[in-house]
Design a protein around this motif. Structure first.
Motif, short mmCIF file in Angstrom:
data_model
loop_
_atom_site.label_atom_id
_atom_site.label_comp_id
_atom_site.label_asym_id
_atom_site.label_seq_id
_atom_site.Cartn_x
_atom_site.Cartn_y
_atom_site.Cartn_z
N PHE A 181 -21.50 -12.00 40.85
CA PHE A 181 -20.85 -12.79 39.80
C PHE A 181 -21.77 -13.94 39.43
O PHE A 181 -22.13 -14.76 40.28
CB PHE A 181 -19.51 -13.31 40.32
N ILE A 182 -22.13 -13.98 38.15
CA ILE A 182 -22.95 -15.11 37.70
C ILE A 182 -22.00 -16.22 37.29
O ILE A 182 -21.24 -16.06 36.33
CB ILE A 182 -23.81 -14.73 36.48
N VAL A 441 -11.18 -11.73 41.14
CA VAL A 441 -9.83 -12.09 40.71
C VAL A 441 -8.92 -10.88 40.83
O VAL A 441 -9.28 -9.77 40.43
CB VAL A 441 -9.86 -12.58 39.25
N LYS B 291 -12.17 -20.06 54.46
CA LYS B 291 -13.34 -19.75 53.62
C LYS B 291 -13.22 -20.47 52.29
O LYS B 291 -12.12 -20.73 51.82
CB LYS B 291 -13.38 -18.23 53.39
N PRO B 292 -14.36 -20.76 51.71
CA PRO B 292 -14.29 -21.42 50.39
C PRO B 292 -13.63 -20.49 49.38
O PRO B 292 -13.70 -19.27 49.49
CB PRO B 292 -15.75 -21.70 50.05
N LEU B 294 -12.83 -18.31 46.31
CA LEU B 294 -13.68 -17.45 45.50
C LEU B 294 -13.56 -17.86 44.04
O LEU B 294 -12.49 -18.29 43.61
CB LEU B 294 -13.27 -15.99 45.69
N PRO B 295 -14.63 -17.70 43.30
CA PRO B 295 -14.59 -18.17 41.92
C PRO B 295 -13.75 -17.26 41.04
O PRO B 295 -13.71 -16.05 41.23
CB PRO B 295 -16.06 -18.13 41.50
N GLY B 296 -13.07 -17.87 40.09
CA GLY B 296 -12.28 -17.10 39.12
C GLY B 296 -13.05 -16.89 37.84
O GLY B 296 -14.23 -17.22 37.75
N HIS B 297 -12.35 -16.34 36.86
CA HIS B 297 -13.02 -16.07 35.58
C HIS B 297 -13.59 -17.33 34.96
O HIS B 297 -14.61 -17.30 34.29
CB HIS B 297 -12.03 -15.45 34.60
N GLU B 299 -15.07 -19.77 36.08
CA GLU B 299 -16.35 -20.29 36.56
C GLU B 299 -17.53 -19.47 36.06
O GLU B 299 -18.67 -19.79 36.36
CB GLU B 299 -16.35 -20.32 38.09
N SER B 300 -17.24 -18.45 35.33
CA SER B 300 -18.32 -17.60 34.83
C SER B 300 -19.22 -18.38 33.89
O SER B 300 -18.80 -19.36 33.30
CB SER B 300 -17.69 -16.42 34.10
#
Lengths: 604, 732
Positions: A181-182, A441, B291-292, B294-297, B299-300
């Motif tokens: 994921f970028i 997600v 855990k940290p 996780l990034p969501g949409h 953060e893209s």
């Protein structure tokens, strides 16, 4: 006698005895605060929350057992020795006894952290479980500049780079990468090693900002531990694929800063060569590897040799064996690994100068692709006719080969996440690529599915040759992803009676909901007289005919059961409702924005 | 013709300072050496070279068109040159020194004297020139003659002259001598060099290597005549000690020379997992750090457009609290190459480090349950039918808020009292208003006599309580009622005895009934089940707040109990001679026969507004102003068996149904709740309370909602009286 009175000679008990504040702990251990910090970081000791905070709320409490654990740590003694030794050196220097000072400095006491690692992670799986922070940190430091002022030494930065490359080489070689994921913060990768999902973040390969308000000492202490941990983990992983660790790299490639490529070549050579030759030489692979290590020159030639052997498997007598080996390997792999291994199979990539090379060199081979780049040391150059995809990130591409596709780097990452080869039209040079979506997600839990996720899902289904509802049909209930899912399932298994039944039910339900909605709107627009409201009986028959204030009734029903709840449960319930509400508000916000954007697009 | 020459002088007099100084020093040196053993005098080079150079210099001067110098002899220190001559000379002048020493000497001597002896035209010396400001002359020349001031050109002329003259830029006005000086090329060069901060002479080297002029090699005599000490010939004792020390240290192994052996840093730590199963650590559970996230949409690097907030939204974040503000604002980059380095990367990593070693960790049990499962399992409402659900009839007619309603014992009529000062009787089934009484004040409470044969209506309005004859019933009953409602006016004061001032019984001619005049305003009237007694509550009546009246005898008596707090309402036990009096805080239960306190019910609410007694007599519900409804089981405890928080606003009234297991509460939030309240005859079984229905329909008026609710005596119907002057009937 008051309750809190403790007669002399009697031991403290309870929370007073069990927990100790940080200040007291520091005094108790007779160390400085910074050393205490360092010990805590290395030993992985953290404060705990006592049930009753005896000294007050604003203190940090450690468990007494933790502190005793620190007290018996051999490192503590070692640190004391080091301190004393430093004093000796300082004294020699200040007495201008340079001879002594130099002599002392050559024999400075050192310490190792391997015992700590074994203690903290008795099993390999434990270490893997805690590897996330470690990897992120090591990758971050690999991208940082060395600063003398902050004691970030060049040596350590290089070490971090090496370790991160080793890790990536292993993951890439063993096809364990699962998601990428970028993000704005960097590139996230998720790999699955021994069933553990390990996620780490690598910063974008650019000049990093070094803020002033950060205590680098603490970070370096963490890094010290992490470096050791990742080194041991790498050792174990390399050991598991029968490769000697630490790897010895092709110095030419190393000089060209293509460490990762050098590493992967090394890995390929070492792990694939032995089976090929194993027919002729019955000796084990490891022995061969050891032979290889004897001299760099020998090693290099061996490397080349192995490379050649690897490239020409069909001519070799051991080709059959090779195939067998492959099959065995695949049997060992789980299905997902096999899927990952073959994603970019039979594809040849070429990277232009402007794309993030390191990342793509890691990702593409991890999914079975062959990759080269512009620059020295590349395995093949741009004019190679067999290249299928060229990855470019520039507004326009001047000269184009017709035999290959020119795509933006995002295509690779999206393909990896979707596990299918996406059509390249959207990712052509000069185009704005479709939104890049996070693979982390869970759309069901989130409650909102972005448009492009739907597209990808359809493409995936098409790739699996499954029937999904037509896009035209979906438009009707795009707002309800649940419905879509249900319908999808039903369409697929239409033959089954039960499904038929379910579908009927869902249709009925939908109809009912639609009616409700219509009625709701009716209520909103036309002021309903009281008489109409009176009719809102709860009777089952009446429900279908006229439901003037459905929302009210639903709300009332919810309220009614809330009335009889106990206070504790009610509070919990309300808190849950608030959480739900917040989530829904977020989803609504997204939907509203989406609607606005669509409208704006339409009006244009 | 002296002008240019003089000019050069004046400049020179300042420039070659350093030069002169060096000369001076050298001279001193020479003098010193003279004092010493060296008899020969070696001459400073510069003075001599200066002599040589001078001729060139002079040529230059001549070239520039200036005249000749009158005193060539003392010009020798003006050692300006082009540099070539000197550099050529440098090599050999040492040798020449000897021969030319005498001349040079003289030169030096002369230069010294000539230094101060600059011969200006003017001889006034170093005095302020303003002394001569008003004079005609500027001073005196060497012969003592006055030097006349030149005539001053006016500015314009001088400007024009200067504009015409191409050389004007190198002309300087010498104030002292009152003349214009034109600088030569050579002088300009000097000035330029000075401006650059260099030595004025190009040939002057400030960093010239030091030449030691004196050769000491063949010096005959040593400086000190002392003999060489012995220690210079024997080996050092200290050194030998040190050597011994080192030798011993090496022997003992204190000093090691071989480098420590490099051990392999990395090895197979987890060789065999089965061996490392022993219990590690110290008995405390290791809590792994979470855990940290996780990034969501969002953060893209290029999220979908809907994830990017509009500018207004970003601005609105500023209004939020610091901690509520979103930490990350999504941003969209059109291509991967335009993504910059994340500036908070190190900060976030550092924060994570801090979290890891500074945050107390504790295992939290995450409740992952469906919120619906928290709701208690209630019996289906369908099984608990009948209960009032829908509004069937509205009784309209009142002008003000309907404060109170009461149902007649047969259930055919209801009476209502309103704040517009009227009491009305309605037929239940048709909604017809049968009778209207006008009482002068706002009606607080109405209550039918519970006896069916005695249809008397008690109405409290202001300070009065009216007992009204409704006119129902057959003639026989009417007779009886009329008799009952007749008061002999004169007898009253004597009868009432000690409560004279509290109440007066009087005949009300207007409404054909009895009027009880109280000394304070009456808030409620409650009948005893037998229809003879009734109680009135005056909240501000203090010790006489609750009075019990007897209709047949026209008697009034105080309750013999002391109330603690303001009374709110009262009620009679449906079967026994027990009396409930509620104050704002609690409910007191008295036995009227024994005349003592039986029980004190503590609902623990802020302010009680109403109570109702279950027809069985063992259960009481209490409504409070904070919207809580407390169910008391009198056999169980004095604490509420269950508290139901149903209304967001004040509960105005609560009611039990006489025969069905129903009770209701109504509140200022314009709703009425209907509950199923089953009381079992089995003492071991707790009452079953199920909320059944929320009845809506009333609208708010003056912040009040539903003022009163009463059940129909036989049917499961509920009447509600609203502040919006409407009475509603809810049926099943």
């Amino acid at each position: 006698m008051p309750k809190h009175y403790r007669p002399p000679g009697k031991k403290k008990e309870g929370n007073v005895a069990r927990y100790i504040t940080r200040t007291h702990a520091v005094k108790y251990l007779q160390v400085s605060l910074s050393l205490f910090r360092k010990l805590c970081i290395l030993k992985g000791i953290f404060p705990r929350e006592p049930k009753k905070k005896v000294k007050g709320n604003h203190h940090t409490y450690y468990h007494m057992k933790d502190i005793l654990f620190l007290k018996h740590e051999p490192l503590l003694e070692k640190f004391r020795d080091i301190r004393a030794y430093d004093k000796k050196v300082k004294k020699a220097v200040s007495k201008k006894n340079r001879d002594l000072a130099e002599r002392l400095l050559t024999r400075k006491p050192t310490y190792t952290l391997d015992m700590l690692i074994r203690e903290r992670y008795p099993k390999f799986i434990d270490a893997l479980r805690d590897l996330d922070d470690c990897l992120s940190m090591v990758h971050l430091f690999a991208a940082l500049p060395a600063i003398e002022r902050e004691k970030i030494q060049v040596k350590r930065i290089h070490n971090c780079r090496r370790l991160s490359h080793e890790w990536q080489a292993y993951i890439s070689r063993s096809h364990k990468l699962r998601k990428t994921f970028i993000s704005v913060k960097g590139i996230y990768y998720q790999a699955e090693v021994e069933g553990q999902k390990i996620t780490w973040l690598t910063p974008h390969a650019l000049q990093q900002v070094l803020p002033e308000d950060v205590d680098y000492n603490i970070m370096l202490t963490f890094l010290e531990f992490y470096e050791t941990l990742i080194a041991f983990v790498n050792f174990k992983l390399y050991h598991s694929i029968n490769v000697k660790y630490p790897p010895i790299l092709d110095p030419r490639l190393e000089a060209l800063a293509a460490d990762l490529y050098a590493l992967s070549r090394y890995l390929d050579a070492n792990s694939k060569a032995p089976p090929v030759e194993s027919q002729a030489v019955s000796s084990s692979g490891s022995e061969q590897v050891e032979v290889q290590q004897k001299g760099t020159e020998v090693d290099e030639s061996e490397l080349r040799l192995a490379q050649l052997q690897h490239q020409l498997p069909s001519n070799e007598p051991g080709a059959l064996m090779h195939l067998v080996e492959d099959a065995v390997g695949e049997d060992e792999d789980d299905e997902e690994t096999r899927e990952c291994k073959t994603l970019f199979k039979n594809m040849k990539f070429f990277l232009s100068r402007e794309v993030p090379r390191e990342s793509l060199l890691f990702v593409i081979p991890a999914f079975g692709g062959v990759v080269s780049w512009e620059g020295e040391g590349a395995p093949f150059n741009e004019s190679d006719q067999s290249i299928t995809h060229q990855i470019v990130d520039r507004p326009t591409q001047g000269h184009k080969f017709l035999s290959r596709e020119y795509v933006q780097p995002q295509w690779v990452y999206d393909c990896v996440n979707a596990r299918i080869i996406l059509p390249v039209e959207e990712y052509m040079v000069g185009r704005v690529p479709p939104p890049h979506l996070s693979p982390f997600v869970d759309h069901e839990a989130e409650g909102y599915v972005p448009e492009y996720a739907e597209t990808i899902k359809r493409l995936q289904a098409a790739a699996r040759k499954e029937v999904l509802p037509m896009p035209g049909m979906e438009k009707e209930d795009l707002d309800d992803p649940q419905n879509l899912l249900v319908e999808g399932i039903i369409n697929r298994a239409e033959a089954i009676e039960a499904a038929e039944k379910k579908r009927k039910m869902s249709i009925l339900q939908k109809q009912y909901h639609d009616e409700l909605k219509m009625e709701l709107q009716g209520v909103q627009y036309s002021s309903v007289s009281n008489v109409n409201k009176q009719k809102s009986a709860e009777d089952a028959e009446a429900q279908e005919d006229s439901l003037p204030d459905m929302q009210q009734i639903v709300e009332d029903n919810a309220n009614l059961s809330k009335v009889v709840m106990s206070r504790k449960k009610r509070r919990l319930y309300e808190a849950m409702q608030i959480g739900k509400e917040r989530k829904r508000a977020h989803v609504d916000l997204l939907k509203n924005r989406k609607k606005r954007i669509d409208e704006a697009n339409k009006s244009e | 013709m002296k002008v240019p020459k003089e000019g050069s002088r004046s400049v020179d007099s300042q420039i070659p300072q350093s030069e002169k100084e060096t000369n001076q020093k050298k001279k001193e040196e020479t003098l010193n050496t003279k004092e010493g053993e060296e008899p020969q005098v070696e001459l400073p080079t510069d003075s001599e070279s200066g002599d040589e150079i001078f001729s060139e210099d002079d040529d230059a001067l001549r070239e520039s068109g200036s005249g000749e110098s009158e005193s060539l002899g003392d010009e020798d220190i003006v050692t300006t040159s082009d540099g070539e001559g000197l550099s050529d000379d440098d090599g050999n002048h040492v040798q020449e020194n000897g021969s030319e020493s005498d001349e040079a000497h003289e030169g030096v001597e002369e230069s010294d004297s000539s230094e101060d002896e600059v011969t200006p035209r003017n001889t006034i010396g170093d005095v302020p020139l303003e002394w001569y400001k008003d004079e005609e002359h500027i001073g005196y020349d060497i012969t003592g003659k006055k030097i006349k001031k030149k005539e001053r050109q006016d500015k314009l002329d001088s400007f024009l002259a200067s504009a015409d003259d191409s050389k004007s830029w190198r002309k300087i006005y010498d104030e002292y001598n009152d003349e214009e000086v034109e600088l030569t090329k050579h002088e300009m060069k000097l000035i330029r060099r000075l401006l650059k901060g260099k030595a004025p002479h190009a040939d002057f080297d400030p960093h010239a290597p030091y030449v030691d002029w004196f050769a000491w090699d063949d010096a005959k005599h040593p400086l000190s005549n002392a003999p060489e000490p012995k220690r210079r010939f024997i080996p050092s004792k200290w050194e030998s000690k040190k050597v011994v020390e080192y030798v011993r240290a090496i022997r003992k192994g204190l000093i090691k020379f071989d480098k420590p052996k490099e051990e392999p840093q990395i090895y197979l730590l987890w060789g065999d997992d089965s061996s490392s199963t022993e219990k590690a650590g110290h008995g405390l559970a290791y809590i792994p750090a979470p855990k940290p996230k996780l990034p969501g949409h969002e953060e893209s690097y290029s999220p979908s457009l809907e994830y990017i907030p509009a500018q207004e939204e970003i601005n609105s974040y500023q209004l939020m609290f610091e901690e509520d503000r979103p930490k990350f604002i999504p941003k969209r980059f059109m291509s991967l190459r335009s993504v910059p380095a994340y500036e908070k990367a190190v900060n976030e990593s550092f924060d994570r480090c801090l979290d890891l070693y500074l945050c107390p960790r504790a295992r939290k049990k995450r409740i992952n349950i469906d919120p619906e499962s928290l709701k208690p399992k209630l019996p289906s409402r369908k099984d608990l039918k009948p209960y009032p659900t829908t509004c069937y009839i509205e009784y309209r007619g009142h002008k003000g808020a309907v404060m109170s309603i009461s149902t007649e014992a047969s259930g055919q009529w209801i009476a209502s009292g309103s704040s517009d000062g009227t009491v009305r009787i309605w037929e239940v089934e048709t909604g017809r208003c049968l009778r209207v009484w006008e009482v002068s004040e706002a009606v607080q409470h109405v209550a039918w006599n519970p006896l069916p044969e005695l249809p008397i209506l008690a109405v409290s309005a202001g300070q009065d309580v009216f007992l009204l004859n409704t006119g129902f019933g057959n003639e026989e009953e009417q007779e009886k009622i009329k008799e009952l409602l007749h008061v002999e006016t004169p007898t009253m004061p004597e009868d009432s005895g000690n409560s004279t001032s509290a109440v007066t019984w009087a005949q009300d001619d207007k409404n054909k009934g009895i009027r009880l005049k109280h000394f304070k305003s009456v808030s409620s009237v409650e009948w005893h089940r037998k229809g003879d007694y009734f109680s009135t509550v005056m909240p501000s009546g203090e010790s006489r707040a609750i009075l019990i009246h007897q209709l047949s005898k026209k008697l009034t008596q105080r309750t013999p109990f002391k109330l603690h707090g303001l009374p709110v309402s009262s009620a009679f036990h449906p079967t026994r001679s027990i009396f409930f009096a509620s104050t704002k805080k609690n409910v007191r239960v008295y036995d009227l026969l024994k005349q003592k306190l039986v029980k004190k019910l503590e609902p623990g609410v802020r302010e009680i507004s109403s109570i109702a007694i279950h027809p069985g007599g063992d259960n009481v519900i209490v409504g409070s102003r904070e919207g809580k409804l407390c169910w008391f089981d009198m056999d169980l405890s004095s604490q509420p068996y269950r508290i139901l928080k149903c209304h967001p606003k004040d509960i105005t009234n609560v009611a039990f149904h006489r025969s069905y297991p129903l009770f209701a509460s109504c509140s200022d939030d314009c709703t009425a709740y209907v509950f199923h309240g089953m009381v079992y005859s089995d003492l071991n079984q707790n009452p079953l309370i199920v909320p059944l229905e929320i009845l809506r329909g009333h609208t708010s008026a003056n912040g009040r909602g539903v003022m009163d609710c009463k059940f129909h005596p036989r049917q499961p119907w509920l009447f509600t009286a609203g502040a919006d002057s409407i009475i509603k009937l809810y049926c099943h």
